[in-house]
Design a protein around this motif. Sequence first.
Motif, PDB file in Angstrom:
ATOM      1  N   VAL A 197       0.873  -1.172   0.000  1.00  0.00           N
ATOM      2  CA  VAL A 197       0.000   0.000   0.000  1.00  0.00           C
ATOM      3  C   VAL A 197       0.908   1.219   0.000  1.00  0.00           C
ATOM      4  N   TYR A 242      -4.891   0.631   9.681  1.00  0.00           N
ATOM      5  CA  TYR A 242      -5.327  -0.208   8.571  1.00  0.00           C
ATOM      6  C   TYR A 242      -5.935  -1.504   9.109  1.00  0.00           C
ATOM      7  N   ASP A 243      -6.823  -2.096   8.329  1.00  0.00           N
ATOM      8  CA  ASP A 243      -7.308  -3.437   8.615  1.00  0.00           C
ATOM      9  C   ASP A 243      -6.181  -4.429   8.308  1.00  0.00           C
ATOM     10  N   THR A 292      -7.122  -6.885   5.064  1.00  0.00           N
ATOM     11  CA  THR A 292      -7.259  -6.256   3.748  1.00  0.00           C
ATOM     12  C   THR A 292      -6.216  -5.179   3.496  1.00  0.00           C
ATOM     13  N   GLU A 350      -6.633  -2.201   4.132  1.00  0.00           N
ATOM     14  CA  GLU A 350      -7.355  -0.998   3.743  1.00  0.00           C
ATOM     15  C   GLU A 350      -7.319   0.014   4.890  1.00  0.00           C
ATOM     16  N   LYS A 398      -8.471   2.480   7.553  1.00  0.00           N
ATOM     17  CA  LYS A 398      -9.705   2.629   8.323  1.00  0.00           C
ATOM     18  C   LYS A 398      -9.880   4.069   8.812  1.00  0.00           C
TER      19      LYS A 398
END
Length: 345
Positions: A162, A193-194, A197, A199, A201
């Motif tokens: 990421v 982040y999760d 995933t 992703e 948050k």
Amino acid sequence: MKKMQFSILPLLFLALLTCNDNTKNRLKIDVHKAGRLTWGDSLKVTIKTSNISLDSIKFQLNGEPIDPPQVLNNQPLGEQTLKATGYIDGKSYFADKKINLYSDVSPQLYEYELLHTYPHDPTAYTQGLEFYGDTLYESTGLRGQSSLRKVDYLSGEVLKIVSLDDSYFGEGLTIRNGEIIQLTWTSKIGFVYDLETMELKHSFDYGESQEGWGLCNDGSTLFKSDGTPRIWSLDSQSFEEMDNIQATTHRNTIQKLNELEYHNGYIYANTYQLERDVVVIIDPKNGQVVGLINFQGLKDLVDPSANPDVLNGIAYHHERGTFFVTGKNWDKLFEVSITPRKSFD
């Protein structure tokens, strides 16, 4: 000149206590040993007054009551604030003074044994390193190159990446309760982040600390370095800075604490741009540096063509019972065991 003596052993400074009604009457406080106190010393303070009678006086060390000649033992180390409050005819007089408090023992010295060498991406400007099970998570820095990574440590393959916005300089990370927490350097913001995933948050702001460097946790509390001797304790939910310690030996405070790892009740901290590739082991309760690990020689095993920078990155693998270390733009990740030794070479 009237005197009230409150025993201590060592320290010498003079501070003026000025009355809260702006009168010209003043108090002077003497502390012996030139401000350099050690655990085991007793605090001897002498209060001097001019033209006034002192009814009583109270002392605080970093906001906690202290009663000279109290022996100093296990108080937080480093630069501390001694406050005196004098009471005269119902009026209060105050003084603050900085003192320095050091450990009473020298740190244990450690050396490493190299167990295995694994490939590592030489373009990774490593800022944070932590295992979750058998998977390695890594944070990298430099603006325009900062990232959060999921890595197969055996092969060095980056399984997922990421990228941060070009405005951010990535710093340390830690994993807790199904989340990855990542710092940035001077933007005064951290990201959550999760874990599964990766992703984003949400984000959180820093408090009194000006920068983000390293991050680790003990299962609940987060510990954050900011490039100074201080390590901040963060609330596990709000990420608010609750308190801080200063990494301190029997002689000095340790500057430029960098990437962090937590293991077996202690914080392991990389040190940035010091003379040796050293990791310090710190007691999170009071800042005492209980150990120094000399990793000198590892950088000599790294490919020089990638212009490798300093050692930075330490992660403990719980199943293997070993540490993994690397550095900024190193092409290798090293698995090591750590054992005590008598002194540096």
